[in-house]
Design a protein around this motif. Structure first.
Motif, short mmCIF file in Angstrom:
data_model
loop_
_atom_site.label_atom_id
_atom_site.label_comp_id
_atom_site.label_asym_id
_atom_site.label_seq_id
_atom_site.Cartn_x
_atom_site.Cartn_y
_atom_site.Cartn_z
N ALA A 39 0.84 -1.21 0.00
CA ALA A 39 0.00 0.00 0.00
C ALA A 39 0.87 1.26 0.00
N VAL A 40 1.91 1.27 0.82
CA VAL A 40 2.83 2.42 0.88
C VAL A 40 3.51 2.59 -0.48
N GLY A 41 4.04 1.51 -1.02
CA GLY A 41 4.71 1.57 -2.31
C GLY A 41 3.79 2.06 -3.41
N GLY A 42 2.54 1.60 -3.39
CA GLY A 42 1.56 2.05 -4.39
C GLY A 42 1.29 3.54 -4.30
N LEU A 43 1.14 4.04 -3.07
CA LEU A 43 0.90 5.48 -2.90
C LEU A 43 2.12 6.29 -3.36
N LEU A 44 3.31 5.86 -3.00
CA LEU A 44 4.51 6.60 -3.41
C LEU A 44 4.68 6.58 -4.93
N ASP A 45 4.33 5.46 -5.56
CA ASP A 45 4.36 5.41 -7.03
C ASP A 45 3.37 6.41 -7.62
N GLN A 46 2.17 6.49 -7.03
CA GLN A 46 1.16 7.43 -7.50
C GLN A 46 1.66 8.87 -7.34
N ILE A 47 2.26 9.16 -6.20
CA ILE A 47 2.79 10.50 -5.95
C ILE A 47 3.90 10.84 -6.95
N ARG A 48 4.79 9.90 -7.21
CA ARG A 48 5.85 10.15 -8.20
C ARG A 48 5.24 10.42 -9.57
N PRO A 80 9.53 2.06 2.22
CA PRO A 80 9.96 3.10 1.28
C PRO A 80 9.49 4.48 1.72
N ALA A 81 10.28 5.49 1.39
CA ALA A 81 9.96 6.88 1.70
C ALA A 81 10.51 7.74 0.56
N LEU A 82 10.11 9.01 0.56
CA LEU A 82 10.59 9.94 -0.47
C LEU A 82 11.06 11.24 0.19
N GLN A 83 12.09 11.81 -0.40
CA GLN A 83 12.53 13.16 -0.06
C GLN A 83 12.38 13.98 -1.34
N ARG A 137 -4.63 6.06 5.66
CA ARG A 137 -5.25 5.01 4.84
C ARG A 137 -6.49 4.56 5.61
N LEU A 138 -7.64 4.85 5.05
CA LEU A 138 -8.89 4.52 5.71
C LEU A 138 -9.48 3.25 5.12
N GLN A 139 -9.96 2.41 6.00
CA GLN A 139 -10.65 1.20 5.57
C GLN A 139 -12.13 1.41 5.84
N ARG A 140 -12.92 1.38 4.77
CA ARG A 140 -14.36 1.51 4.93
C ARG A 140 -15.07 0.96 3.70
N ASP A 141 -16.28 0.59 3.90
CA ASP A 141 -17.10 0.07 2.80
C ASP A 141 -16.39 -1.03 2.03
N GLY A 142 -15.66 -1.88 2.73
CA GLY A 142 -15.01 -3.02 2.11
C GLY A 142 -13.75 -2.72 1.34
N GLY A 143 -13.27 -1.49 1.37
CA GLY A 143 -12.05 -1.15 0.64
C GLY A 143 -11.19 -0.16 1.40
N TYR A 144 -10.16 0.31 0.72
CA TYR A 144 -9.22 1.26 1.32
C TYR A 144 -9.14 2.50 0.45
N GLU A 145 -8.87 3.64 1.08
CA GLU A 145 -8.57 4.86 0.35
C GLU A 145 -7.64 5.71 1.19
N TRP A 146 -6.80 6.48 0.51
CA TRP A 146 -5.91 7.42 1.19
C TRP A 146 -6.63 8.75 1.31
#
Length: 171
Positions: A39-48, A80-83, A137-146
């Motif tokens: 999940a962290v890696g996916g978000l950082l990829d999206q941000i990049r 993973p993290a980003l600067q 990262r919120l878990q609700r309605d059967g899924g996740y969202e940032w």
């Protein structure tokens, strides 16, 4: 051979590990940690990706690195993290915890009068050292969202929200 309580002792290391794995939650821990890191890696990829679209000239320096974390139920792991650097400004994006230990009542975006219970399933901080924005990262309605924690509640993370946070922290 038996323990002081009279229970039998495993005859080999393999038997011992197998007998204790479920008691200690090792199998579940590995699966939870893997899911969190994905999940962290996916978000950082999206941000990049968002930053690449916003910065076609490459004015931002984006430097990936790792942070070490140790959490109950997840063990010790590297995440993973980003600067991000722009001129004299620097922003870090670091995972803080896979478990934020909070239940939240979140107003649904399509109907502000209705609420559903959401559970936090992780937190990442975006910080310039003086100010910090919390991504949950919120878990609700059967899924996740940032989502971003704002003074008036949680806002779903999208490119526009991220760019707003980054401009504020780079200023």
């Amino acid at each position: 051979m038996s323990t002081p309580t009279g229970s039998p002792v495993a005859t080999s290391l393999k038997d011992y590990l197998l007998s204790k794995a479920d008691e200690y939650g090792v199998r579940d821990r590995n699966a939870r940690r893997k899911e969190w890191l994905e999940a962290v890696g996916g978000l950082l990829d999206q941000i990049r990706g968002w930053m690449g679209e916003a910065d076609p000239e490459g004015l931002l320096d984006v430097i990936p690195y790792q942070v070490s974390r140790s959490e109950r139920g997840y063990g010790t792991y590297d995440a993973p993290a980003l600067q991000i650097r722009f001129g004299p400004a620097e922003v870090t994006i670091e995972p803080i915890s896979a478990e934020a230990n909070t239940s939240l009542d979140v107003a649904l975006e399509r109907n502000q009068s209705a609420t559903s219970t959401a559970r936090t399933a992780g937190r990442i901080d975006v910080s310039n050292g003086l100010r910090t924005c919390h991504l949950f990262r919120l878990q609700r309605d059967g899924g996740y969202e940032w989502s971003i924690r704002r003074p008036d509640g949680f806002v779903k993370l999208d490119r526009a929200e991220f760019e707003s946070v980054l401009k504020e922290l780079l200023a």
